[in-house]
Write a protein that holds these residues in place. Structure first.
Motif, mmCIF file in Angstrom:
data_model
loop_
_atom_site.group_PDB
_atom_site.id
_atom_site.type_symbol
_atom_site.label_atom_id
_atom_site.label_comp_id
_atom_site.label_asym_id
_atom_site.label_seq_id
_atom_site.Cartn_x
_atom_site.Cartn_y
_atom_site.Cartn_z
ATOM 1 N N LEU A 75 0.849 -1.202 0.000
ATOM 2 C CA LEU A 75 0.000 0.000 0.000
ATOM 3 C C LEU A 75 0.880 1.247 0.000
ATOM 4 N N GLN A 76 0.259 2.337 -0.447
ATOM 5 C CA GLN A 76 0.996 3.589 -0.514
ATOM 6 C C GLN A 76 0.366 4.559 0.488
ATOM 7 N N PRO A 77 0.971 4.750 1.654
ATOM 8 C CA PRO A 77 0.343 5.589 2.671
ATOM 9 C C PRO A 77 -0.080 6.966 2.154
ATOM 10 N N SER A 78 0.734 7.562 1.284
ATOM 11 C CA SER A 78 0.397 8.935 0.852
ATOM 12 C C SER A 78 -0.905 8.967 0.051
ATOM 13 N N ALA A 79 -1.279 7.842 -0.562
ATOM 14 C CA ALA A 79 -2.530 7.818 -1.331
ATOM 15 C C ALA A 79 -3.731 7.546 -0.421
ATOM 16 N N LEU A 80 -3.489 6.931 0.717
ATOM 17 C CA LEU A 80 -4.600 6.482 1.567
ATOM 18 C C LEU A 80 -4.830 7.367 2.784
ATOM 19 N N LEU A 81 -3.886 8.285 3.025
ATOM 20 C CA LEU A 81 -3.987 9.145 4.208
ATOM 21 C C LEU A 81 -3.833 10.604 3.812
ATOM 22 N N MET A 82 -4.697 11.466 4.340
ATOM 23 C CA MET A 82 -4.509 12.907 4.112
ATOM 24 C C MET A 82 -3.568 13.415 5.201
ATOM 25 N N ARG A 83 -2.549 14.131 4.797
ATOM 26 C CA ARG A 83 -1.535 14.620 5.740
ATOM 27 C C ARG A 83 -1.849 16.068 6.098
ATOM 28 N N LEU A 84 -2.056 16.350 7.379
ATOM 29 C CA LEU A 84 -2.329 17.716 7.829
ATOM 30 C C LEU A 84 -1.224 18.147 8.776
ATOM 31 N N PRO A 85 -0.850 19.435 8.743
ATOM 32 C CA PRO A 85 0.120 19.876 9.754
ATOM 33 C C PRO A 85 -0.524 19.813 11.142
ATOM 34 N N SER A 197 10.223 15.880 14.425
ATOM 35 C CA SER A 197 10.373 16.545 13.134
ATOM 36 C C SER A 197 8.978 16.923 12.638
ATOM 37 N N ARG A 198 8.924 17.865 11.723
ATOM 38 C CA ARG A 198 7.634 18.333 11.246
ATOM 39 C C ARG A 198 6.799 17.179 10.680
ATOM 40 N N ALA A 199 7.437 16.330 9.884
ATOM 41 C CA ALA A 199 6.678 15.242 9.249
ATOM 42 C C ALA A 199 6.113 14.283 10.293
ATOM 43 N N ALA A 200 6.892 14.045 11.377
ATOM 44 C CA ALA A 200 6.407 13.117 12.410
ATOM 45 C C ALA A 200 5.225 13.714 13.143
ATOM 46 N N SER A 201 5.185 15.056 13.234
ATOM 47 C CA SER A 201 4.106 15.693 13.985
ATOM 48 C C SER A 201 2.840 15.854 13.145
ATOM 49 N N ASP A 202 2.919 15.554 11.857
ATOM 50 C CA ASP A 202 1.718 15.669 11.012
ATOM 51 C C ASP A 202 0.617 14.741 11.502
ATOM 52 N N MET A 203 -0.611 15.157 11.254
ATOM 53 C CA MET A 203 -1.758 14.301 11.573
ATOM 54 C C MET A 203 -2.203 13.647 10.274
ATOM 55 N N LEU A 204 -2.502 12.352 10.328
ATOM 56 C CA LEU A 204 -2.848 11.608 9.114
ATOM 57 C C LEU A 204 -4.288 11.100 9.218
ATOM 58 N N LEU A 205 -5.126 11.501 8.270
ATOM 59 C CA LEU A 205 -6.530 11.094 8.311
ATOM 60 C C LEU A 205 -6.827 10.096 7.200
ATOM 61 N N PRO A 206 -7.415 8.945 7.560
ATOM 62 C CA PRO A 206 -7.688 7.919 6.543
ATOM 63 C C PRO A 206 -8.692 8.396 5.487
ATOM 64 N N ARG A 207 -8.341 8.136 4.213
ATOM 65 C CA ARG A 207 -9.246 8.441 3.096
ATOM 66 C C ARG A 207 -10.071 7.218 2.720
ATOM 67 N N VAL A 208 -9.686 6.066 3.281
ATOM 68 C CA VAL A 208 -10.407 4.816 2.995
ATOM 69 C C VAL A 208 -10.853 4.235 4.331
ATOM 70 N N ASP A 209 -11.728 3.214 4.271
ATOM 71 C CA ASP A 209 -12.165 2.630 5.548
ATOM 72 C C ASP A 209 -10.971 1.956 6.227
ATOM 73 N N LEU A 210 -11.093 1.736 7.529
ATOM 74 C CA LEU A 210 -9.927 1.302 8.316
ATOM 75 C C LEU A 210 -9.455 -0.104 7.965
ATOM 76 N N SER A 211 -10.347 -0.973 7.500
ATOM 77 C CA SER A 211 -9.877 -2.312 7.105
ATOM 78 C C SER A 211 -9.060 -2.211 5.824
ATOM 79 N N ALA A 212 -9.463 -1.279 4.940
ATOM 80 C CA ALA A 212 -8.734 -1.109 3.672
ATOM 81 C C ALA A 212 -7.394 -0.406 3.889
ATOM 82 N N LEU A 213 -7.215 0.175 5.077
ATOM 83 C CA LEU A 213 -5.989 0.938 5.330
ATOM 84 C C LEU A 213 -4.778 0.032 5.613
#
Ligand SMILES: Cc1cc2nc3c(=O)[nH]c(=O)nc-3n(C[C@H](O)[C@H](O)[C@H](O)COP(=O)(O)OP(=O)(O)OC[C@H]3O[C@@H](n4cnc5c(N)ncnc54)[C@H](O)[C@@H]3O)c2cc1C
Length: 438
Positions: A75-85, A197-213
């Motif tokens: 899976l590609q996390p960047s496609a499945l998760l929205m990254r927010l600061p 680091s900034r990237a570690a502090s980002d919040m990641l919101l699932p764009r797909v259901d949790l089983s698909a994640l």
């Protein structure tokens, strides 16, 4: 010599991580899951034809093992998760605050975010800066654990900052209110978010259901690599027989040399009572509920931000710490809001939660349409997480019994009950097991 035969019981995130890792390292894995859908407490559910989650989840950029395991199974996390600061944004009419960490290297992202924040006085900002620099100086560690509230008092945090920032952060991360939550565990989470680091502090919101994640792909990956996956297959009894472990389901029993029990703590306690009552006793954690209230509106309805904090005040019947606009994550869910109410005991008892929440959102967001959802559904997980209290003793992955391992968010580790805690525990059990057999 044949392949090492391992049973993994439970396909939550811990069991999935353990099964993938063991398979990757050459073991013959059989994964048993009682439910039809994998993912455990972080799984997809079907509600009258609508795809929802057992609870709205949020991940952090610091969830390094979770993100790595997602990649392992293709899976590609960047496609499945929205990254927010990193942020703490309240609706404009809620008497809250608005803090968004800009995309600067650490620790400037936080400092600049605090300086620019609205809704905080100079005193609040100074207190926040003081907390951040003092805890950083301490290496985010405490020699003696205490409650989060005691820690905040020690560092002179203002009442407003405690109410608008520390309380919701503590409840969201540890699912335990600051007056009862462990300061040590809270600091470990802050180290990886505010202090990282900034990237570690980002919040990641699932764009797909949790089983698909992750869980669905983990099961497919294990099967493709020669493992057996048995969903809808509850383990009724686990027993030792000579050097083997016998796993009993409604089908015929199977024998293994190694077993990873990757269920929740209470279910593990049930499976292990006959084997070792002392393990069972150690798994008897105090638990906290979480409620997610889904509110469906017309597809045009859209919040000013994909995620907003809410002023949580049970005495005023104001519930919830965060609201998520699922339509901004996945177009198929346009108009669907999810409100998270962690440590939700009082909210469940109110009896009128969904109605009160809708009215509260309409008022705080100044959007009258929010008062009348098309449908709503509150999902409560009564045993969502263990209460993350100071000096809590959590069991290690290894047990005193040869070939018997524990995995789950509750085992020993720095993290509270989270997806990352579960994944790390699954990987820890796999590593211990493989090391023990040389
Ligand atoms: C509503 C809610 C919101 C949450 N929010 C967040 C969040 O925002 N961020 C975050 O990181 N974490 C969050 N968490 C915590 C996170 O979901 C859990 O920590 C994590 O999912 C636990 O995974 P696990 O694998 O340890 O256990 P579980 O998910 O409990 O998995 C155990 C599995 O074992 C199976 N099982 C049980 N008994 C048997 C048996 N006898 N035979 C076969 N199978 C069996 C179960 O069906 C289940 O699938 C939240 C939890 C909830 C409930």
């Amino acid at each position: 010599m044949g392949k090492l035969s391992v049973a993994v019981i439970g396909a939550g995130w811990a069991g999935c991580a353990a099964a993938v890792e063991l398979t990757r390292r050459g073991a013959a894995v059989t994964l048993y899951e009682a439910a039809r859908v994998a993912g455990g407490r972080a799984r997809r559910i079907d509600y009258q034809g609508h795809v929802l989650d057992n609870g709205q989840h949020i991940l952090l950029g610091a969830y390094r093992d979770t993100l790595r395991m997602m990649r392992t199974v293709g899976l590609q996390p960047s496609a499945l998760l929205m990254r927010l600061p990193l942020q703490m944004r309240y609706p404009a009419h809620s008497d809250g605050m608005d803090l968004v960490a800009p995309r600067l290297p650490a620790p400037f992202h936080l400092l600049a975010g605090v300086l620019r924040a609205t809704g905080l006085s100079v005193n609040d900002k100074l207190a926040l800066a003081r907390f951040s620099s003092a805890t950083r100086w301490m290496g985010w560690q405490l020699n003696v654990d205490c409650t989060v509230l005691e820690l905040l008092e020690r560092f002179g945090q203002t009442e407003r900052l405690t109410k608008l920032m520390w309380r919701p952060l503590c409840i969201a991360a540890l699912n335990t209110p600051p007056e009862r939550a462990s300061a040590k565990v809270f600091l470990a989470v802050l180290r990886d978010s505010l202090g990282a680091s900034r990237a570690a502090s980002d919040m990641l919101l699932p764009r797909v259901d949790l089983s698909a994640l992750f869980p669905d792909a983990a099961l497919a990956w294990v099967q493709q690599h020669g493992g057996r996956v048995l969903t809808g297959s509850r383990v009724n009894v686990l027993r030792a027989d000579g050097d083997d472990w016998v796993v009993d389901t409604d089908e015929q029993p199977d024998r293994y040399t190694q077993v990873v029990v990757a269920t929740s703590a209470d279910k593990a306690s049930g499976l292990l009572t006959n084997i070792d009552p002392s393990i069972s006793a150690a798994l008897d954690f105090e638990v906290e509920p979480i409620t997610t209230c889904y509110l469906q509106y017309d597809a045009q309805v859209r919040l000013p931000s994909v995620m907003l904090a809410l002023v949580d005040d049970p005495e005023q019947h104001r519930w919830g710490q965060f609201v998520f606009d699922r339509g901004q994550l996945d177009a198929a869910q346009a108009g669907l809001l999810a409100v998270v109410i962690s440590a939700s005991g009082a909210a469940i008892e109110s009896g009128t939660l969904e109605k009160e929440l809708a009215a509260q959102l309409a008022h705080e967001l100044q959007m009258p349409a929010l008062a009348s959802p098309l449908w709503s559904k509150a999902i409560t997980e009564k045993r969502a997480t263990f209460a993350c209290v100071p000096n809590l003793i959590r069991p290690p992955n290894a047990t005193a019994h040869r070939g018997l391992w524990l995995a789950g968010d509750y085992t020993e580790g720095e993290y509270p009950a989270t997806i990352e805690g579960a994944v790390r525990s699954g990987l820890g059990a796999a590593a211990g097991l493989l090391k023990s057999v040389g």
